[in-house]
Design a protein around this motif. Structure first.
Motif, PDB file in Angstrom:
ATOM      1  N   ARG B 464       0.819  -1.202   0.000  1.00  0.00           N
ATOM      2  CA  ARG B 464       0.000   0.000   0.000  1.00  0.00           C
ATOM      3  C   ARG B 464       0.860   1.261   0.000  1.00  0.00           C
ATOM      4  O   ARG B 464       0.592   2.210  -0.717  1.00  0.00           O
ATOM      5  CB  ARG B 464      -0.887  -0.013   1.244  1.00  0.00           C
ATOM      6  N   ASP B 642       0.901   6.672  -1.336  1.00  0.00           N
ATOM      7  CA  ASP B 642      -0.184   5.793  -0.901  1.00  0.00           C
ATOM      8  C   ASP B 642      -0.899   5.294  -2.152  1.00  0.00           C
ATOM      9  O   ASP B 642      -1.554   6.069  -2.851  1.00  0.00           O
ATOM     10  CB  ASP B 642      -1.135   6.570   0.013  1.00  0.00           C
ATOM     11  N   GLU B 644      -3.432   3.552  -2.523  1.00  0.00           N
ATOM     12  CA  GLU B 644      -4.896   3.503  -2.466  1.00  0.00           C
ATOM     13  C   GLU B 644      -5.527   4.880  -2.644  1.00  0.00           C
ATOM     14  O   GLU B 644      -6.588   5.012  -3.231  1.00  0.00           O
ATOM     15  CB  GLU B 644      -5.354   2.907  -1.123  1.00  0.00           C
ATOM     16  N   THR B 645      -4.872   5.905  -2.105  1.00  0.00           N
ATOM     17  CA  THR B 645      -5.441   7.256  -2.204  1.00  0.00           C
ATOM     18  C   THR B 645      -4.728   8.110  -3.241  1.00  0.00           C
ATOM     19  O   THR B 645      -5.224   9.175  -3.609  1.00  0.00           O
ATOM     20  CB  THR B 645      -5.344   7.992  -0.857  1.00  0.00           C
ATOM     21  N   GLY B 646      -3.571   7.684  -3.679  1.00  0.00           N
ATOM     22  CA  GLY B 646      -2.813   8.478  -4.639  1.00  0.00           C
ATOM     23  C   GLY B 646      -2.065   9.638  -4.013  1.00  0.00           C
ATOM     24  O   GLY B 646      -1.490  10.468  -4.715  1.00  0.00           O
ATOM     25  N   ARG B 647      -2.071   9.716  -2.713  1.00  0.00           N
ATOM     26  CA  ARG B 647      -1.394  10.839  -2.078  1.00  0.00           C
ATOM     27  C   ARG B 647       0.105  10.617  -2.034  1.00  0.00           C
ATOM     28  O   ARG B 647       0.581   9.547  -1.670  1.00  0.00           O
ATOM     29  CB  ARG B 647      -1.912  11.044  -0.661  1.00  0.00           C
ATOM     30  N   PRO B 765      -3.550  13.790  -6.205  1.00  0.00           N
ATOM     31  CA  PRO B 765      -3.804  12.388  -5.867  1.00  0.00           C
ATOM     32  C   PRO B 765      -4.622  11.661  -6.927  1.00  0.00           C
ATOM     33  O   PRO B 765      -4.334  10.495  -7.227  1.00  0.00           O
ATOM     34  CB  PRO B 765      -4.593  12.484  -4.562  1.00  0.00           C
ATOM     35  N   LEU B 769      -3.451   8.284  -8.726  1.00  0.00           N
ATOM     36  CA  LEU B 769      -4.267   7.077  -8.647  1.00  0.00           C
ATOM     37  C   LEU B 769      -4.579   6.543 -10.045  1.00  0.00           C
ATOM     38  O   LEU B 769      -4.502   5.332 -10.297  1.00  0.00           O
ATOM     39  CB  LEU B 769      -5.568   7.401  -7.898  1.00  0.00           C
ATOM     40  N   ARG B 775      -7.174   0.571  -7.927  1.00  0.00           N
ATOM     41  CA  ARG B 775      -7.057  -0.737  -7.272  1.00  0.00           C
ATOM     42  C   ARG B 775      -8.453  -1.260  -6.980  1.00  0.00           C
ATOM     43  O   ARG B 775      -8.786  -1.638  -5.887  1.00  0.00           O
ATOM     44  CB  ARG B 775      -6.246  -0.621  -5.983  1.00  0.00           C
TER      45      ARG B 775
END
Lengths: 308, 776
Positions: B464, B642, B644-647, B765, B769, B775
């Motif tokens: 992740r 991250d 999952e969040t694209g951050r 983000p 992503l 994902r």
């Protein structure tokens, strides 16, 4: 900024506050109740003619509600009060403290109140998801729709019905005085967990999406009760009821959590704005609900099936 | 240069090179009346501007009768009431290289927020009511919002007025263009083993300084116009207002109090002309300021750019040819348009010594907020592109990015000829590298970030959270060669203190402290003996202003010269008291020493000069340089992505910077850290967004996100000191260079973590992503 303001009232009782507001409304002109002022001042609505300041009202408290394990919270309790409440920290995994701690900056939390946070009816309101996941209700004093004399002029509205749309709380001119949280229905031998998740663009931010989850499992490790609430993903903070239904009656594990998160995302109705696109918000609803449910799993002592 | 005295060895210095506290620190932290707004004037009126609701429109007619009739209104101005003098608001040395395409008030508006009319009234409420009573008959014109189509045939012409001058091709909305080269890039590409061509996009960033633009004007007892203003350029403002209002320079006095930040946004005459006009029209003192909301779109922004870079290299990593093409938007007016974009070429391309360089640039008008000067001045855009591309090429060649940079980077003794072709709006001067600590910056920075251990290698691993590190190398200048100059004036008081008067403007940079340190060191006195005052056009010498990383080297050079003259004067008088030849005397510890050890205090010398010899010891000096020594910087970033969040979350930022000698290491580190904060905003969050009609969508701090203390990663700042022959005590500059490498280092770190290249700023983000493929 408030050039047209001609009256600033500071009553000491709820009754006086309601009386003053009623009199001002009759006299005509727009007005507002103000507590911390962290929204009202920022909004800077120059058309306001009157303001009733609530800071002297005896509404700043966090109390246990009887012996059953529920709570009542006065509406002028500040976000900082909630964040630091040792009693609330021990209740529902401190989910309310966690949510309060993400709102604004320390200065904002020292002034902003739970009542203001809810009564602005922002879809991104940080306290809404955890309160929805605790089946909370709002107690409203006064207001139109024939004040309910029977209950001392007070009525109780389930929080889910309190939010009618962006900036549209179900107050009808009344005053939000209290939040009521019932005791969670944890059965003998069961376990319960709550969690809050928030995603902003940077650390101090309005939520791009926020979410809370609450899960109760029986001694058989099957989910008995589930609450999933999501903010900033629709016109109001919302309950993802189909996702909740997916959990109830089944073993609560990682797969169930991920399936529920995916379904919860499908229940959102996000918009695109300068903060994020609707697609991103929907996807983040899935991620945050998934993370909140995972956190619940962790808090229950990892996978309940591990001890089985 | 620095006259007869040999430089003192660094270890012997008492004030320069020391971490002394800011000379103005106490008044700032105790909230004393330091700033423009910190005065109360009897009869002060409040000025307000009627801002255009349209991105592009002509005012057929404007009726101000009802506004003028409102009680409490003292002046209402439209284009009908003021002189029409084409000018630029850019605060640049005369003759300014920016087009004269701006008017005090005009019958045409060119962006949402452009000036329509201005009012001065007893209160803000009355002024705003008066704005509502102004009736405008609009002829709305098509907006021009897309820089890629601004020059298309049939596009509305933004500057169709006949009296503007200096516009490259008004009919095509082309404000300015630059085409220059060294060698022959096409031949260079033919020799190359690998050629990469990539496109990069950078956003409209706003300065977001703490203190918005604010001016207070009044007429003094002699009916002279006094302008108290938050500006980086008091002397340019005096000249510009004189020209625009058609009054002599001698009738204007500009006072610059302490400034609450500028970052280039105040290298510009933004409100002074209008506030002065309201004062002249009303005869009353007038305050004109921007609200935070207005500051976002009615002040200035960084120029957004689209950059297309093509680079050819040999298999061994030698850069052969580099062609940079830039399309930039200056917004409604052309302030700083060719100079900022010129910098994108001249301060970026020469970092790598390729035999074939080419720079082509078009700067177009749009009906959008006006761009202007902003910390880095064209370099953050250019370096984001260049350092991203260089990283990609090194990866393609299988070379370590640091080794690739070291192989190609400019070094001591090199002459950068591109700078000679790209001066401030004219031919410039070649740049000779007399000091260069870049290899040491790379070495120390790499050690601090853990380059070898932390590198992931640009491959996507499962998980992740992905971590990676990236690097960027950059340079800047220290003043504008042959253009920037400054004066300084010093006089001695009978207690051994000295008044130092400079036209330089401390806008939070710490220049008052640095200049006082230079004076104290040169005079051999302690810092508390220097009473610095900056700046007032009536009482302080001329200075072009605080921009182009010039103050330490240029204003500091003037201070050092003036202090040397004063020191020599003091020695002459001390010689009489010590009975020794003046050239044998040494000044230190607030005393003057004779070779035998006999000494007198500076106070005794000053008293002797004043009361015995009837002489005020006082000296002035001017200074300029014909070269602009570059500070060098290696910026390293470690980020966590991250998936999952694209951050993209910065974890650790290392700035290793060769700034010459640090006059005040503590302040220098502060400048480097501030540049990182602003650079991270540029990389990851900041962008003024406009809607389809040119209206700002996030003109507030709620939705325009800048990095706060909570967002900041771990910071490591390493000062790599070199001895620059052209700078006072060996100093170069630090104000700007630190921002240039942040965005590319972050982007390169994100690549290292994910294997994905991000070529558009800010790195949002949702874009990350999308690139990661989601994902679901």
């Amino acid at each position: 900024m408030f050039d047209r303001l001609r009256a600033f009232h500071r009553p000491a009782t709820v009754a006086a506050a309601l009386r003053l507001a009623t009199a001002e409304r009759r006299a005509g002109g727009r007005g507002a109740f103000v507590a911390g002022g962290t929204d009202l001042v920022v909004q800077g609505d120059g058309s306001l003619r009157w303001v009733v300041d609530l800071s002297l009202l005896p509404l700043r408290y966090v109390r246990r509600r009887g012996a059953g394990g529920g709570w009542t919270i006065g509406s002028t309790t500040t976000m900082a009060d909630l964040e630091r409440s040792a009693a609330l920290r021990r209740f529902a995994d401190g989910v309310l403290c966690d949510a309060a701690a993400t709102a604004g900056s320390p200065q904002i939390r020292n002034r902003g109140t739970i009542g203001g946070n809810l009564a602005n009816a922002s879809p991104a309101c940080d306290l809404a998801p955890p309160l929805l996941a605790l089946d909370a209700s709002a107690v409203i004093a006064g207001g139109a729709a024939g004040a309910r004399k029977a209950a001392g002029g007070r009525r109780t509205v389930a929080l889910e019905r309190f939010f009618r749309g962006p900036g549209r709380p179900a107050l009808n001119g009344g005053l939000l005085v209290e939040i009521v949280i019932p005791a969670p229905p944890v059965p003998r031998g069961g376990r319960a967990a709550w969690a809050f998740q928030k995603l902003g663009r940077l650390q101090s931010d309005i939520a791009v999406v926020n979410a809370a989850a609450g899960v109760i499992v029986g001694s058989d490790c099957r989910c008995r009760w589930a609450r999933i609430a999501i903010g900033a993903a629709g016109p109001t903070p919302l309950r993802a009821r189909r996702a909740e239904a997916l959990l109830v009656g089944r073993p609560f594990d990682r797969d169930a959590a991920q399936a529920a998160a995916a379904r919860a995302a499908g229940e959102t109705r996000p918009v695109s704005d300068v903060r994020a696109t609707a697609d991103y918000r929907r996807e983040m609803s899935r991620v945050l609900v998934g993370r909140a449910l995972d956190e619940c799993l962790e808090r229950m002592g990892r996978d309940p099936w591990a001890s089985w | 240069m620095s006259g007869a005295s040999p430089p003192s060895p660094p270890s012997r210095r008492a004030v320069v090179g020391r971490r002394v506290r800011k000379v103005d620190g106490f008044k700032l932290v105790t909230g004393r009346t330091a700033f423009t707004d910190d005065i109360a004037l009897p009869g002060l009126l409040v000025g307000r501007i009627l801002a255009s609701p349209h991105a592009h429109a002509r005012i057929r007619d404007i009726d101000t009768r009802r506004a003028k009739a409102l009680p409490g209104v003292h002046a209402v101005l439209t284009w009908k009431d003021v002189p029409r003098v084409p000018h630029t608001t850019a605060g640049q040395a005369w003759p300014e290289p920016s087009p004269y395409d701006t008017y005090l008030l005009d019958s045409k508006v060119r962006f949402v927020g452009d000036r329509v009319a201005a009012v001065a009234a007893e209160t803000r409420a009355v002024a705003e009511e008066a704005l509502r009573l102004i009736e405008v008959d609009w002829e709305v014109l098509p907006p021009v919002l897309d820089m890629e189509h601004a020059m298309d045939p049939g596009t509305a012409v933004i500057h169709d007025e006949p009296d503007a001058t200096g516009i490259r091709d008004a009919a095509r909305n082309l404000a300015g263009d630059i085409h220059t080269h060294i060698g022959d890039v096409e031949a260079g590409f033919r020799e190359s083993d690998l050629i990469l061509e990539r496109e990069y996009r950078t956003p409209r960033q706003q300065h977001a300084m703490l203190e918005p633009h604010i001016v207070i004007c009044w007429l003094d007892a002699d009916n002279r116009l006094v302008i108290r203003t938050s500006t980086q350029i008091p002397f340019h403002v005096r000249r510009q207002v004189a020209m625009i209002l058609r009054i002599p320079v001698s009738r204007i006095r500009v006072i610059k109090p302490r400034i609450g930040g500028g970052f280039g946004g105040k290298q510009e005459m933004v409100l002074e002309d209008l506030c002065a006009a309201l004062t002249l029209a009303s005869g009353r003192p007038v305050k004109l300021e921007y609200s935070r909301h207005e500051e976002f779109f009615m002040a200035r922004t960084r120029h957004p750019q689209i950059l297309r870079l093509r680079m050819g290299v040999k298999r061994d990593g030698t850069i052969v040819a580099h062609h940079m093409r830039v399309l930039a938007a200056t917004g409604a007016y052309g302030s700083h348009c060719t100079t900022v974009q010129g910098n994108t070429g001249s301060k970026v391309l020469p970092l790598y010594r390729a035999p074939h360089l080419r720079f082509d640039c078009d700067v177009v008008y749009l009906t959008t907020p006006q761009a202007g000067a902003f910390r880095g001045y064209g370099c953050p855009q250019g370096y984001f592109a260049q350092e991203s591309l260089v990283d990609e090429i090194a990866h393609e060649l299988g070379m370590d990015p640091i080794a690739f940079r070291l192989k190609n980077a400019i070094r001591q003794g090199d002459v950068d000829e591109l700078s000679a072709q790209l001066g401030e709006g004219k031919k410039g001067l070649p740049r000779t590298i007399r000091s260069c600590g870049l290899p040491e910056c790379l070495e120390k920075g790499a050690a601090a970030i853990g380059w070898k251990e932390q590198r992931n290698g640009g491959v996507r691993r499962p998980g992740r959270l992905l971590r990676g590190v990236g690097v960027a190398t950059t340079m800047q200048g220290s003043g504008i060669a042959g253009v920037d100059f400054a004066g300084a004036f010093l006089k001695a008081n009978e207690d051994g203190s000295f008044n130092l008067q400079v036209g330089a403007t401390d806008l939070g940079t710490g220049s008052d402290t640095v200049l006082a340190q230079i004076a104290a060191e040169t005079l051999g006195v302690s810092l508390d003996k220097i009473l610095i005052y900056s700046s007032d056009t009536d009482f302080t010498p001329f200075d072009v202003g605080a921009y182009a990383s010039s103050t330490t080297i240029i204003s500091g050079g003037a201070v050092k010269k003036a202090a040397e003259k004063v020191r020599d004067d003091m020695c002459c008088f001390a010689a009489q008291l010590l009975d020794a030849p003046p050239e044998d005397l040494v000044c230190r510890d607030n005393r003057v020493f004779a070779p035998g050890g006999k000494s007198v205090s500076m106070a005794e010398v000053a008293v002797h000069a004043l009361y015995k010899e009837k002489t005020q010891v006082m000296e002035g000096a001017s200074h300029f340089n014909t070269d602009s020594p570059p500070p060098f910087c290696a910026t390293f970033a470690e980020v966590e992505v991250d998936t999952e969040t694209g951050r993209v979350r910065p974890v650790h930022l290392v700035t290793a910077v060769d700034l010459g000698v640090a006059i005040n290491p503590m302040q220098a580190e502060g400048q480097a850290e501030g540049a990182v904060a602003q650079g991270l905003g540029y990389a990851l969050a900041e962008e003024l967004v406009l809607d389809g009609r040119g209206r700002p969508a996030n003109a507030n701090f709620c939705d325009y996100k800048i990095f706060t203390a909570k967002d900041m990663p771990k910071l490591t700042t390493i000062l790599v000191e070199t001895e620059e022959p052209l700078g006072p005590f060996g100093a170069k500059s630090i104000a700007e260079v630190g921002i240039n490498g942040v965005a590319p280092a972050v982007a390169n770190a994100a690549f290292d973590a994910t294997g994905l290249r991000f070529r558009r700023l800010p790195i949002r983000p949702d874009a990350v992503l999308a690139a990661l493929g989601g994902r679901r």
